[in-house]
Scaffold this motif. Structure first.
Motif, PDB file in Angstrom:
ATOM      1  N   ALA A 104       2.427 -13.309   6.811  1.00 35.40           N
ATOM      2  CA  ALA A 104       3.890 -13.418   6.855  1.00 35.40           C
ATOM      3  C   ALA A 104       4.307 -14.769   7.421  1.00 35.40           C
ATOM      4  N   GLU A 105       3.597 -15.209   8.484  1.00 34.53           N
ATOM      5  CA  GLU A 105       3.914 -16.487   9.124  1.00 34.53           C
ATOM      6  C   GLU A 105       3.717 -17.649   8.152  1.00 34.53           C
ATOM      7  N   ALA A 106       2.610 -17.599   7.377  1.00 36.65           N
ATOM      8  CA  ALA A 106       2.352 -18.681   6.430  1.00 36.65           C
ATOM      9  C   ALA A 106       3.432 -18.728   5.366  1.00 36.65           C
ATOM     10  N   ALA A 107       3.854 -17.553   4.870  1.00 34.14           N
ATOM     11  CA  ALA A 107       4.873 -17.522   3.812  1.00 34.14           C
ATOM     12  C   ALA A 107       6.189 -18.111   4.319  1.00 34.14           C
ATOM     13  N   VAL A 108       6.630 -17.670   5.514  1.00 34.52           N
ATOM     14  CA  VAL A 108       7.907 -18.163   6.043  1.00 34.52           C
ATOM     15  C   VAL A 108       7.803 -19.650   6.396  1.00 34.52           C
ATOM     16  N   GLY A 109       6.666 -20.062   6.999  1.00 36.27           N
ATOM     17  CA  GLY A 109       6.496 -21.464   7.371  1.00 36.27           C
ATOM     18  C   GLY A 109       6.537 -22.384   6.167  1.00 36.27           C
ATOM     19  N   LEU A 110       5.859 -22.007   5.090  1.00 40.24           N
ATOM     20  CA  LEU A 110       5.849 -22.876   3.914  1.00 40.24           C
ATOM     21  C   LEU A 110       7.209 -22.885   3.236  1.00 40.24           C
ATOM     22  N   ALA A 111       7.933 -21.740   3.257  1.00 45.24           N
ATOM     23  CA  ALA A 111       9.296 -21.739   2.712  1.00 45.24           C
ATOM     24  C   ALA A 111      10.179 -22.690   3.512  1.00 45.24           C
ATOM     25  N   LEU A 112      10.000 -22.706   4.846  1.00 51.82           N
ATOM     26  CA  LEU A 112      10.775 -23.629   5.689  1.00 51.82           C
ATOM     27  C   LEU A 112      10.453 -25.078   5.325  1.00 51.82           C
ATOM     28  N   ILE A 113       9.155 -25.379   5.121  1.00 48.33           N
ATOM     29  CA  ILE A 113       8.762 -26.748   4.779  1.00 48.33           C
ATOM     30  C   ILE A 113       9.404 -27.166   3.456  1.00 48.33           C
ATOM     31  N   ILE A 114       9.440 -26.233   2.480  1.00 50.11           N
ATOM     32  CA  ILE A 114      10.045 -26.561   1.182  1.00 50.11           C
ATOM     33  C   ILE A 114      11.544 -26.812   1.353  1.00 50.11           C
ATOM     34  N   ALA A 115      12.215 -25.967   2.169  1.00 48.45           N
ATOM     35  CA  ALA A 115      13.654 -26.166   2.400  1.00 48.45           C
ATOM     36  C   ALA A 115      13.910 -27.503   3.093  1.00 48.45           C
ATOM     37  N   ILE A 116      13.058 -27.846   4.088  1.00 48.50           N
ATOM     38  CA  ILE A 116      13.231 -29.117   4.804  1.00 48.50           C
ATOM     39  C   ILE A 116      12.973 -30.288   3.866  1.00 48.50           C
ATOM     40  N   TYR A 117      11.970 -30.147   2.987  1.00 49.03           N
ATOM     41  CA  TYR A 117      11.686 -31.236   2.035  1.00 49.03           C
ATOM     42  C   TYR A 117      12.887 -31.473   1.128  1.00 49.03           C
ATOM     43  N   ARG A 118      13.555 -30.375   0.726  1.00 45.44           N
ATOM     44  CA  ARG A 118      14.711 -30.536  -0.150  1.00 45.44           C
ATOM     45  C   ARG A 118      15.829 -31.287   0.572  1.00 45.44           C
ATOM     46  N   HIS A 119      15.932 -31.097   1.894  1.00 46.97           N
ATOM     47  CA  HIS A 119      17.007 -31.719   2.656  1.00 46.97           C
ATOM     48  C   HIS A 119      16.690 -33.178   2.980  1.00 46.97           C
ATOM     49  N   TYR A 120      15.495 -33.436   3.519  1.00 44.81           N
ATOM     50  CA  TYR A 120      15.148 -34.792   3.994  1.00 44.81           C
ATOM     51  C   TYR A 120      14.395 -35.614   2.952  1.00 44.81           C
ATOM     52  N   LYS A 121      13.908 -34.986   1.871  1.00 44.21           N
ATOM     53  CA  LYS A 121      13.031 -35.640   0.887  1.00 44.21           C
ATOM     54  C   LYS A 121      11.765 -36.175   1.552  1.00 44.21           C
ATOM     55  N   SER A 122      11.273 -35.473   2.554  1.00 45.58           N
ATOM     56  CA  SER A 122      10.079 -35.923   3.273  1.00 45.58           C
ATOM     57  C   SER A 122       9.490 -34.732   4.025  1.00 45.58           C
ATOM     58  N   VAL A 123       8.168 -34.746   4.250  1.00 49.11           N
ATOM     59  CA  VAL A 123       7.562 -33.722   5.103  1.00 49.11           C
ATOM     60  C   VAL A 123       7.005 -34.371   6.372  1.00 49.11           C
ATOM     61  N   ASN A 124       7.459 -35.584   6.679  1.00 47.56           N
ATOM     62  CA  ASN A 124       7.018 -36.277   7.885  1.00 47.56           C
ATOM     63  C   ASN A 124       7.750 -35.695   9.096  1.00 47.56           C
ATOM     64  N   LEU A 125       6.983 -35.171  10.061  1.00 47.43           N
ATOM     65  CA  LEU A 125       7.600 -34.489  11.203  1.00 47.43           C
ATOM     66  C   LEU A 125       8.424 -35.451  12.060  1.00 47.43           C
ATOM     67  N   ASP A 126       8.046 -36.755  12.100  1.00 47.98           N
ATOM     68  CA  ASP A 126       8.776 -37.711  12.944  1.00 47.98           C
ATOM     69  C   ASP A 126      10.172 -37.995  12.415  1.00 47.98           C
ATOM     70  N   GLU A 127      10.391 -37.764  11.119  1.00 41.91           N
ATOM     71  CA  GLU A 127      11.710 -38.056  10.552  1.00 41.91           C
ATOM     72  C   GLU A 127      12.678 -36.898  10.743  1.00 41.91           C
ATOM     73  N   MET A 128      12.166 -35.737  11.156  1.00 43.83           N
ATOM     74  CA  MET A 128      13.041 -34.572  11.343  1.00 43.83           C
ATOM     75  C   MET A 128      13.570 -34.599  12.766  1.00 43.83           C
ATOM     76  N   ASN A 129      14.540 -35.485  13.031  1.00 47.08           N
ATOM     77  CA  ASN A 129      15.038 -35.635  14.395  1.00 47.08           C
ATOM     78  C   ASN A 129      16.536 -35.384  14.452  1.00 47.08           C
ATOM     79  N   ASN A 130      17.036 -34.549  13.544  1.00 50.37           N
ATOM     80  CA  ASN A 130      18.471 -34.336  13.435  1.00 50.37           C
ATOM     81  C   ASN A 130      18.734 -32.838  13.467  1.00 50.37           C
ATOM     82  N   LEU A 131      19.534 -32.383  14.453  1.00 50.67           N
ATOM     83  CA  LEU A 131      19.829 -30.954  14.502  1.00 50.67           C
ATOM     84  C   LEU A 131      20.973 -30.588  13.581  1.00 50.67           C
ATOM     85  N   LYS A 132      21.906 -31.524  13.336  1.00 55.30           N
ATOM     86  CA  LYS A 132      23.078 -31.231  12.518  1.00 55.30           C
ATOM     87  C   LYS A 132      22.693 -31.300  11.045  1.00 55.30           C
ATOM     88  N   GLY A 133      23.087 -30.301  10.272  1.00 56.11           N
ATOM     89  CA  GLY A 133      22.636 -30.225   8.880  1.00 56.11           C
ATOM     90  C   GLY A 133      23.360 -31.091   7.921  1.00 56.11           C
TER      91      GLY A 133
END
Lengths: 103, 166
Positions: A74-103
Motif C-alpha cells: 500500500a505504501e509503495a502504491a501511494v508513494g509512487l502516485a505522489l511522485i507522479i503527481a509531484i512530477y506533473r506539478h514541478y516537471k522534475s523528481v529532484n527532491l532538492d527542487e521541491m522546496n515550495n509548500l504553496k501549490g
C-alpha cells in the motif's frame, strides 16, 4: 557468532544501505527504493527471530511479516502516485527542487 | 554459517548496494529485483515458505513493476548528466555508518540472544490460514480496508486534475 546474529547483522547492513540511499540520493524514486530496502530489513529481522526464538509454533513473527508486506505494498502504491503527481506539478523528481509548500 | 546463507547474503547485499548507487534508475530497479529475490531465498532458508513466496509475488511481481512504471511516467529512464547525490551526502553516509555501528554493537554484545538453535518450526499454509481466520481475523479485515483505501487514494492522487488540464 550464532546463526541468529548472522541474520541480524545482514538485516542491519541492509537497513544501513537503505538509509544511505534514502538520504543521499536526489531522486525521489531512489528515496522510495531506499525505504523499501529498510522495510525488507525489518521483515528479515521478524522472520529470523521467529525461526530462532522461543515458541515458533505461535506464528506471531510470520503473521507480522505477512501484514507488513501488505502495508508495504500500500505504501509503495501511494508513494509512487505522489511522485507522479509531484512530477506533473514541478516537471522534475529532484527532491532538492521541491522546496515550495504553496501549490 | 552455512555456505547457502553466505552466498544469499552476499548476493542480497551486493545488489542492494548496486540498487542505490547506479546512476541509471532502470538499472537501480533491476538490481532491486535481485535484492528481493535474495531475501525470498533467505526466507526459504528460514523455513518460512509462505512468506518467501509472498515476497516473490508482492515485491518482485508488484512493487518492482510499480517502480518501473513510475520511472516510465516521470521520464527519468535516461542516465542523468548532473550530480545524482544530494549536497550533504557525506553527512548522510556518516549517519548511516553510525546507525550501523549502534545496531551491530547491540547485536554482537546482546546477552538476550540464546546460543542454542531450536528445531526447525513447522508453518504449513493450513496453519497460517487457520491463524488468519481465527486469531488474526480482525487485523486481516483492517488490512483489506487499508488496501482498498490505499488503492482508491493512489488513483485519486495520480488522477489528472480537471482544472489543471483546461
Amino acid at each position: 557468532m550464532t546463526e541468529l546474529q548472522g541474520y541480524l547483522l545482514l538485516s542491519a547492513l541492509l537497513f544501513t544501505i537503505g538509509l544511505a540511499g534514502a538520504i543521499t540520493r536526489r531522486n525521489a524514486i531512489l528515496a522510495l527504493i531506499g525505504i523499501e530496502l529498510m522495510l525488507n530489513a525489518a521483515n528479515l529481522n521478524f522472520i529470523a527471530f521467529w525461526r530462532f526464538g522461543p515458541n515458533p509454533e505461535a506464528l506471531t513473527g510470520l503473521m507480522f511479516v505477512i501484514f507488513s508486506i501488505a502495508i508495504a505494498a500500500a505504501e509503495a502504491a501511494v508513494g509512487l502516485a505522489l511522485i507522479i503527481a509531484i512530477y506533473r506539478h514541478y516537471k522534475s523528481v529532484n527532491l532538492d527542487e521541491m522546496n515550495n509548500l504553496k501549490g | 554459517m552455512s555456505p547457502v546463507f553466505l552466498i544469499l547474503a552476499l548476493v542480497t547485499l551486493l545488489s542492494a548496494v548496486a540498487a542505490i548507487s547506479f546512476r541509471n534508475l532502470v538499472h537501480c530497479s533491476l538490481s532491486l529485483v535481485v535484492t528481493f529475490a535474495g531475501l525470498a531465498g533467505l526466507y526459504l532458508q528460514l523455513h518460512a515458505q509462505f512468506v518467501g513466496f509472498a515476497q516473490v509475488l508482492v515485491y518482485i511481481g508488484a512493487v518492482a513493476i510499480l517502480i518501473v512504471f513510475a520511472i516510465l511516467l516521470t521520464r527519468s529512464a535516461d542516465t542523468p548528466n548532473h550530480a545524482v547525490l544530494a549536497p550533504g551526502w557525506l553527512v548522510g553516509i556518516a549517519v548511516a555508518v553510525v546507525v550501523f555501528g549502534a545496531l551491530g554493537l547491540a547485536i554482537l554484545k546482546s546477552e538476550a540472544i540464546s546460543k542454542k538453535v531450536p528445531a526447525a518450526p513447522e508453518a504449513t499454509v493450513k496453519q497460517i490460514g487457520d491463524a488468519l481466520m481465527n486469531q488474526y481475523v480482525l487485523p486481516l479485515e483492517v488490512i483489506g480496508l487499508l488496501l482498498t483505501a490505499a488503492m482508491i487514494g493512489a488513483v485519486i492522487i495520480a488522477m489528472r486534475d480537471d482544472k489543471e488540464a483546461k
